[in-house]
Design a protein around this motif. Sequence first.
Motif: not given
Length: 437
Positions: A79-80, A92-94, A122-124
């Motif tokens: 993800y990162t 994203i890290e949180d 969330v990313l998309l």
Amino acid sequence: MGDTIVVKFGGSSLADSSQFKKVKDIVTSNDKRRFVVPSAPGKRYKGDHKVTDLLYMCHQLASHGLNFDEVFNLIKERYTEISRELNLDVAIEDLLNEIKLNISNGASKDYTASRGEYLNGVLLAAYLGFEFIDPKDLILFDEDGYFNQDITEANVSEKLEGVPYAVVPGFYGANKNGEITTFSRGGSDITGSIIASGVRASLYENWTDVSGFLVADPNIVADAMPMDLVTYRELRELSYMGAPVLHEEAIFPVRKYGIPINIRNTNVPLDKGTMIVDDSTPVKYKGITGISGKKDFVVISVEKTMMTLEKDFFRKLISVFETNDIPIEHMPSSIDSVSIVVQASKINHKLKKIIEEIRIFCNPDNIVTYPDMSLIAVVGRGMIRTKGISAKTFTALEKADINTRMIVQGSSELNIIIGVENKDFEKAIEAIYRAFY
Ligand code: ASP
């Protein structure tokens, strides 16, 4: 919302940042593509891991009190990396740290598995500039783990009304206590179908890594043709036997409203793919739609003169299978005999017992068992109105020197089911395919 297209992207379509770019091109090339349903990141290459598998692993380790840092780090990297390569403004890290903490503190298996879709969603959403809508507020499951279609549909219509563009992660929802619940594996296909039915979309596009279905399994018929059009019912008949491209429950929500599903290839977006359409669609061709099959069945043939005059004969026979918890696949019969077809894996260890019970309860003249049988379904909604389909099929089998051991005309009149010996399975499929294509 009649002009809306709901698009679902599978795991391989969202496996890394370069796949995300393809997805964005597809979504933004048509402004009717308003609701996007992502899976979790899948395999980037052969031998790679699917994020969902890694999440299940984390849960398994955590539930035994074992350290799962190493596995979780693989997820974290996926993800990162996507977030970094696409320059996304997402903490994203949180989110990952919070999920890790929840897993350590005993989060459920379904919650853990669902985070793959959640994070990808969330990313998309950030990448597309769409609203993020969590399916835990839309898709309702009951205590037995089945989703409640009526309430879910009402939720989807109500909550997406007036939302121009949104990303809704696939695979999960929640029960009435708010606990995250997932569908079975591959279930993002079902989410896409639910969203499409809830907003009464004009089309449900299911983007994956193949250009739709093929007429026959390419592992058997190397040059099998693509299937342009198939009805929901035909697909049921085909997927019941072979490996499905689409989750087998995914057709039900859209089928209710006759919304077509288009299977498309993210890596070859110009391919038209396969259209899955309403059962009432007129037949334009005069052939078959597809051929599929499965190996390893056992046929138990029970003979008894005048059995049809014994009113309770069939009930007794079926109850032997019922009490032994063995599902019956087919039951072709003739005047003095009936054959029961069951999957070998379901009966092998109980075969002796079953035969003994049939003897006791049904008092037959004879019982013969045929192991190592395969079933092949030749499917086409045009076949009842087209002369010569069965002639062509069986001539092809005869020419290939294959002995047809059993024939069942499905009551849906969409298919012919043919029993051959396991050793003839591949040869039979190839021969039937060549007769029509
Ligand atoms: N990610 C889930 C799975 O691997 C669901 C899906 O991809 O549809 O099964």
